[in-house]
Design a protein around this motif. Structure first.
Motif, mmCIF file in Angstrom:
data_model
loop_
_atom_site.group_PDB
_atom_site.id
_atom_site.type_symbol
_atom_site.label_atom_id
_atom_site.label_comp_id
_atom_site.label_asym_id
_atom_site.label_seq_id
_atom_site.Cartn_x
_atom_site.Cartn_y
_atom_site.Cartn_z
ATOM 1 N N ARG A 29 -6.854 14.033 -12.534
ATOM 2 C CA ARG A 29 -7.391 13.847 -13.801
ATOM 3 C C ARG A 29 -6.276 13.543 -14.888
ATOM 4 N NH1 ARG A 29 -10.968 17.427 -12.161
ATOM 5 N NH2 ARG A 29 -10.150 19.365 -13.062
ATOM 6 N N ALA A 30 -5.160 14.181 -15.049
ATOM 7 C CA ALA A 30 -4.054 14.073 -16.050
ATOM 8 C C ALA A 30 -3.258 12.559 -15.638
ATOM 9 C CB ALA A 30 -3.143 15.160 -15.979
ATOM 10 N N THR A 31 -3.208 12.491 -14.372
ATOM 11 C CA THR A 31 -2.458 11.236 -13.969
ATOM 12 C C THR A 31 -3.287 9.980 -14.165
ATOM 13 O OG1 THR A 31 -1.405 12.408 -12.280
ATOM 14 C CG2 THR A 31 -1.326 10.203 -12.053
ATOM 15 N N ALA A 32 -4.671 9.996 -13.820
ATOM 16 C CA ALA A 32 -5.509 9.178 -14.095
ATOM 17 C C ALA A 32 -5.563 8.701 -15.725
ATOM 18 C CB ALA A 32 -6.880 9.425 -13.657
ATOM 19 N N ARG A 33 -5.592 9.759 -16.519
ATOM 20 C CA ARG A 33 -5.540 9.508 -18.092
ATOM 21 C C ARG A 33 -4.293 8.737 -18.323
ATOM 22 N NH1 ARG A 33 -7.902 14.588 -18.367
ATOM 23 N NH2 ARG A 33 -5.731 15.516 -18.706
ATOM 24 N N PHE A 34 -3.072 9.286 -17.929
ATOM 25 C CA PHE A 34 -1.766 8.954 -18.291
ATOM 26 C C PHE A 34 -1.845 7.422 -17.486
ATOM 27 C CE2 PHE A 34 2.384 8.101 -16.180
ATOM 28 C CZ PHE A 34 2.985 7.804 -17.335
ATOM 29 N N ILE A 35 -2.134 7.059 -16.607
ATOM 30 C CA ILE A 35 -2.211 5.662 -16.170
ATOM 31 C C ILE A 35 -3.054 4.732 -17.002
ATOM 32 C CG2 ILE A 35 -2.855 3.952 -14.218
ATOM 33 C CD1 ILE A 35 -2.030 6.080 -12.279
ATOM 34 N N ARG A 36 -4.365 5.258 -17.306
ATOM 35 C CA ARG A 36 -5.174 4.247 -18.360
ATOM 36 C C ARG A 36 -4.447 4.298 -19.691
ATOM 37 N NH1 ARG A 36 -9.280 7.682 -16.457
ATOM 38 N NH2 ARG A 36 -9.131 8.966 -18.238
ATOM 39 N N VAL A 37 -3.689 5.151 -20.243
ATOM 40 C CA VAL A 37 -3.448 4.969 -21.625
ATOM 41 C C VAL A 37 -1.661 4.298 -21.316
ATOM 42 C CG1 VAL A 37 -2.331 6.100 -23.489
ATOM 43 C CG2 VAL A 37 -4.409 7.206 -22.542
ATOM 44 N N GLU A 38 -1.009 4.429 -20.775
ATOM 45 C CA GLU A 38 0.259 3.969 -20.481
ATOM 46 C C GLU A 38 0.264 2.702 -19.355
ATOM 47 O OE1 GLU A 38 2.641 4.903 -22.492
ATOM 48 O OE2 GLU A 38 1.581 5.984 -23.777
ATOM 49 N N PHE A 39 -0.521 2.075 -19.232
ATOM 50 C CA PHE A 39 -0.700 1.077 -17.897
ATOM 51 C C PHE A 39 0.475 -0.026 -18.211
ATOM 52 C CE2 PHE A 39 -2.234 -2.632 -15.698
ATOM 53 C CZ PHE A 39 -2.175 -2.132 -14.503
ATOM 54 N N ARG A 40 0.354 -0.731 -19.210
ATOM 55 C CA ARG A 40 1.338 -1.806 -19.546
ATOM 56 C C ARG A 40 2.672 -1.253 -19.399
ATOM 57 N NH1 ARG A 40 -0.466 -5.677 -24.340
ATOM 58 N NH2 ARG A 40 0.583 -7.256 -22.888
ATOM 59 N N GLU A 41 3.034 -0.049 -19.939
ATOM 60 C CA GLU A 41 4.627 0.319 -20.038
ATOM 61 C C GLU A 41 4.824 0.660 -18.421
ATOM 62 O OE1 GLU A 41 2.306 1.310 -22.178
ATOM 63 O OE2 GLU A 41 3.398 0.653 -24.014
ATOM 64 N N LEU A 42 3.736 1.271 -17.780
ATOM 65 C CA LEU A 42 3.995 1.914 -16.658
ATOM 66 C C LEU A 42 4.194 0.707 -15.391
ATOM 67 C CD1 LEU A 42 4.078 4.595 -14.897
ATOM 68 C CD2 LEU A 42 1.582 4.342 -14.455
ATOM 69 N N ALA A 43 3.500 -0.345 -15.825
ATOM 70 C CA ALA A 43 3.408 -1.512 -14.741
ATOM 71 C C ALA A 43 4.635 -2.481 -15.013
ATOM 72 C CB ALA A 43 2.358 -2.386 -15.087
ATOM 73 N N ALA A 44 5.275 -2.236 -16.116
ATOM 74 C CA ALA A 44 6.663 -2.961 -16.587
ATOM 75 C C ALA A 44 7.678 -2.106 -15.815
ATOM 76 C CB ALA A 44 6.920 -3.146 -17.866
ATOM 77 N N TYR A 57 1.787 9.491 -5.756
ATOM 78 C CA TYR A 57 2.353 10.702 -5.447
ATOM 79 C C TYR A 57 3.411 11.288 -6.477
ATOM 80 C CZ TYR A 57 4.559 14.223 -2.532
ATOM 81 O OH TYR A 57 5.035 15.633 -2.029
ATOM 82 N N LEU A 58 4.399 10.131 -6.724
ATOM 83 C CA LEU A 58 5.331 10.692 -7.689
ATOM 84 C C LEU A 58 4.778 11.084 -9.036
ATOM 85 C CD1 LEU A 58 8.245 10.860 -8.264
ATOM 86 C CD2 LEU A 58 8.413 8.617 -9.013
ATOM 87 N N LEU A 59 3.725 10.214 -9.606
ATOM 88 C CA LEU A 59 3.099 10.438 -10.852
ATOM 89 C C LEU A 59 2.257 12.064 -10.665
ATOM 90 C CD1 LEU A 59 1.954 6.862 -11.962
ATOM 91 C CD2 LEU A 59 3.852 8.230 -12.750
ATOM 92 N N TRP A 101 0.624 -1.320 -0.040
ATOM 93 C CA TRP A 101 0.004 -0.030 0.150
ATOM 94 C C TRP A 101 0.782 1.330 -0.006
ATOM 95 C CZ3 TRP A 101 -4.381 1.880 -1.361
ATOM 96 C CH2 TRP A 101 -4.796 3.407 -0.710
ATOM 97 N N ILE A 102 1.775 1.070 0.766
ATOM 98 C CA ILE A 102 2.704 2.195 0.923
ATOM 99 C C ILE A 102 3.429 2.579 -0.663
ATOM 100 C CG2 ILE A 102 4.960 3.494 2.003
ATOM 101 C CD1 ILE A 102 3.900 2.244 4.620
ATOM 102 N N THR A 103 4.022 1.390 -1.154
ATOM 103 C CA THR A 103 4.563 1.555 -2.241
ATOM 104 C C THR A 103 3.513 2.151 -3.532
ATOM 105 O OG1 THR A 103 5.887 -0.210 -1.650
ATOM 106 C CG2 THR A 103 5.855 0.159 -4.009
ATOM 107 N N ILE A 104 2.343 1.738 -3.249
ATOM 108 C CA ILE A 104 1.462 2.324 -4.476
ATOM 109 C C ILE A 104 1.177 3.785 -4.177
ATOM 110 C CG2 ILE A 104 -0.804 1.866 -5.456
ATOM 111 C CD1 ILE A 104 -0.631 -1.196 -5.005
ATOM 112 N N VAL A 105 0.885 4.233 -3.034
ATOM 113 C CA VAL A 105 0.725 5.310 -2.797
ATOM 114 C C VAL A 105 2.197 6.425 -2.993
ATOM 115 C CG1 VAL A 105 0.502 6.961 -0.840
ATOM 116 C CG2 VAL A 105 -0.859 5.027 -0.905
ATOM 117 N N ASN A 106 3.198 5.881 -2.688
ATOM 118 C CA ASN A 106 4.439 6.598 -3.295
ATOM 119 C C ASN A 106 4.489 6.670 -4.665
ATOM 120 O OD1 ASN A 106 5.351 7.400 -0.911
ATOM 121 N ND2 ASN A 106 6.444 5.243 -0.673
ATOM 122 N N LEU A 107 4.020 5.802 -5.675
ATOM 123 C CA LEU A 107 4.124 5.832 -7.082
ATOM 124 C C LEU A 107 2.750 6.953 -7.371
ATOM 125 C CD1 LEU A 107 4.827 4.525 -9.772
ATOM 126 C CD2 LEU A 107 3.025 2.886 -9.588
#
Length: 160
Positions: A58-73, A39-41, A31-37
C-alpha cells in the motif's frame, strides 16, 4: 517459435515469426525490469516505514501515485544509462574479439577480455547502486513531506 519455423512454408511467414519472437523477447525484458523496479521499491518502503509486506504494498502504491513523474524520470535515466553501458560493453567485447583471431596476439587478448568483464561488472553494480540511491532519495523526500503534512500542529499563544 521453433514450431513456427518448422511449420513455415514461405519466407514472409518466417519473417513474421522472427518479428513476433523479437517483440516477445523485448516484452519479457520490459516485464522483468518493471518487476525488479517494483521489488526494489517494496524493499525501500519496508525498510523506511518499518512495516510488513501488505502495508509496504500500500505504501509503495501511494508513493508511485504521488511521485510518478519523478519516479518515471529516474527510471528512464537509469534505463538509458544501462542501455548505453550495454552498448559500450558489446562494442568493446566485439572489438577485442576481432583481435583474438590473430594467432599469437590472441593470447594477449585473454587478459583484456577478463579486464573488460571485470570493468563491465563494476559499472553495472555502480549503476544499480546509483538507481537504488536515487529511488531511496525520492522515497525519503516523499516520506518526509507526508510526515510533515500529518504532524500535529501546536498552538502558540502570543503574550497580550
Amino acid at each position: 517459435v521453433a514450431y513456427g519455423y518448422q511449420a513455415a512454408q514461405s519466407r514472409a511467414l518466417i519473417l513474421g515469426w522472427t518479428v513476433i519472437a523479437a517483440v516477445a523477447a523485448a516484452m519479457l525484458i520490459a516485464w522483468i525490469t518493471i518487476v525488479n523496479l517494483l521489488y526494489l521499491l517494496l524493499q525501500i518502503s519496508m525498510a523506511i516505514e518499518g512495516v510488513g509486506l501488505a502495508d509496504a504494498i500500500r505504501a509503495t502504491a501511494r508513493f508511485i501515485r504521488v511521485e510518478f513523474r519523478e519516479l518515471a524520470a529516474v527510471f528512464v535515466v537509469v534505463v538509458v544509462l544501462v542501455g548505453a553501458a550495454t552498448l559500450a560493453s558489446a562494442l568493446a567485447w566485439s572489438g577485442v574479439g576481432l583481435i583474438a583471431f590473430v594467432p599469437l596476439v590472441g593470447l594477449a587478448v585473454f587478459p583484456l577480455q577478463l579486464a573488460a568483464l571485470l570493468i563491465r561488472g563494476v559499472v553495472f553494480e555502480y549503476l544499480g547502486l546509483t538507481a537504488l540511491c536515487a529511488y531511496l532519495t525520492l522515497y525519503q523526500g516523499y516520506a518526509a513531506r507526508r510526515a510533515e503534512a500529518v504532524a500535529p500542529t501546536v498552538a502558540v499563544q502570543h503574550p497580550a
